[in-house]
Enzyme design. Structure first.
Site, short mmCIF file in Angstrom:
data_model
loop_
_atom_site.label_atom_id
_atom_site.label_comp_id
_atom_site.label_asym_id
_atom_site.label_seq_id
_atom_site.Cartn_x
_atom_site.Cartn_y
_atom_site.Cartn_z
CG ASP A 57 -59.95 -43.84 -51.33
OD1 ASP A 57 -59.47 -42.81 -51.82
OD2 ASP A 57 -60.53 -44.71 -52.01
CG HIS A 58 -56.35 -45.18 -53.34
ND1 HIS A 58 -56.42 -46.26 -54.16
CD2 HIS A 58 -57.58 -44.59 -53.38
CE1 HIS A 58 -57.63 -46.33 -54.70
NE2 HIS A 58 -58.35 -45.32 -54.24
CG HIS A 100 -59.01 -41.62 -60.55
ND1 HIS A 100 -60.38 -41.72 -60.48
CD2 HIS A 100 -58.58 -41.49 -59.26
CE1 HIS A 100 -60.75 -41.66 -59.20
NE2 HIS A 100 -59.68 -41.51 -58.45
ZN LIG Z 1 -60.33 -44.63 -54.41
ZN LIG Z 2 -59.32 -42.04 -56.41
#
Ligand SMILES: [Zn+2]
Ligand SMILES: [Zn+2]
Length: 304
Positions: A64-65, A137
């Site tokens: 998604d990035h 993360h």
């Molecule tokens: Zn994300």
């Molecule tokens: Zn992420």
């Protein structure tokens, strides 16, 4: 002029209201892109962000990035771009972004360099630096802090006149902090005529992360902290399990860092239409909080 425009503010997947992650930072006419989720190029068109950019910064490589890079590069190629482009990201950037820019049979008519960055590294510029810090993360994710260099102090024309310095090029020298020599041979230093140096502005972009000390350090005194807030308090366990933050946790980071303003982004689909709950939870801890929306632009003025 320094501003950020949010191009995508949804976590993990797009919704009707919000696209996936991307943010444009515009400083003195220069545009830097942070993240490039799927569909970012269309968001740039909608919200008037220039395609004349040369650098994109990635925090990590969850799909998604960065999936939007594939299409953006093709469009830039169709525009017969020749200027080179640099892509920055943590370890793994060369492999993943390298694959993304090669996908498709078209030839990319401009050079693309991929630079892998480590926490503690600094990308240096004439008027600002971009500091790279580690985030939590998984997989070596990073965040970015744009720190403008200090500005010269305020020049006081009355004091310059009182010291016998005539208006003209000598004033310019004093403004730059130099000592000047007058016609009678007397030397006058800038001290006392020019005030102390003034701080530049600081914008911190976390990308996806748990709340962590490295972000608190990087965001010390930041004018604007852009922190992810995927979840609300009722899902704080889920935030922990998935390497994300709640709105309240993001606010605690902003408070600990003594940041001036906090913007929450990367919100879960359940807050797509209304993120009021997130704002409320964050404001209980840190008042100067807003939640980003696609197309929202925030200007960052000097603090003095
Ligand atoms: Zn994300
Ligand atoms: Zn992420």
């Amino acid at each position: 002029m320094l501003s950020v425009t949010f191009l995508g503010t949804s976590a993990a997947r797009p919704t009707v209201e919000r696209n996936v992650s991307a943010m444009a930072l515009v400083r003195e006419g220069e545009t830097l892109l942070f993240e490039c989720g799927e569909g970012t190029q269309r968001q740039m068109m909608r919200y008037g962000v220039s395609f004349a950019l040369s650098e994109i910064f990635f925090t990590h490589f969850h799909a998604d990035h960065f999936l939007g890079l594939i299409g953006l590069i093709r469009t830039l190629g169709l525009q017969t771009r020749t200027e080179p482009m640099v892509l920055y990201g943590p370890k793994g950037a060369k492999k993943l972004l390298g694959q993304a820019i090669q996908l498709g049979v078209e030839r990319v008519p401009f050079e693309i360099e991929i630079r892998e960055l480590k926490p503690g590294e600094v990308v240096q510029r004439d008027a600002y630096d971009i500091w790279i810090f580690g985030t939590e993360h998984g997989g070596g994710s990073v965040g970015y802090a744009l720190r403008e260099h200090e500005r010269p102090g305020r020049f006081d024309p009355d004091k310059a006149r009182a010291a016998g310095v005539p208006e003209g090029h000598l004033w310019g020298k004093l403004q730059r902090g130099e000592t000047v020599e007058l016609a009678d041979g007397r030397k006058v230093s800038a001290e006392g005529i020019v005030g102390p140096k003034r701080p530049g502005r600081v914008i911190v972009f976390t990308g996806d992360t748990r709340p962590c000390a490295a972000v608190v350090d990087a965001a010390q005194g930041a004018d604007l902290l852009i922190h992810e807030a995927t979840f609300g308090e009722e899902e704080k366990e889920r935030a922990k399990e998935t390497g994300h933050s709640t709105a309240r946790e993001a606010a605690q980071v902003a408070l600990a860092a003594k940041a001036r303003r906090l913007v929450l982004s990367h919100v879960s689909a359940r807050y797509s239409i209304s993120a009021d709950e997130l704002v409320k939870e964050a404001r209980d801890v840190f008042k100067e909080t807003v939640v980003a929306k696609d197309g929202m632009t925030i200007e960052v003025p000097f603090s003095d």
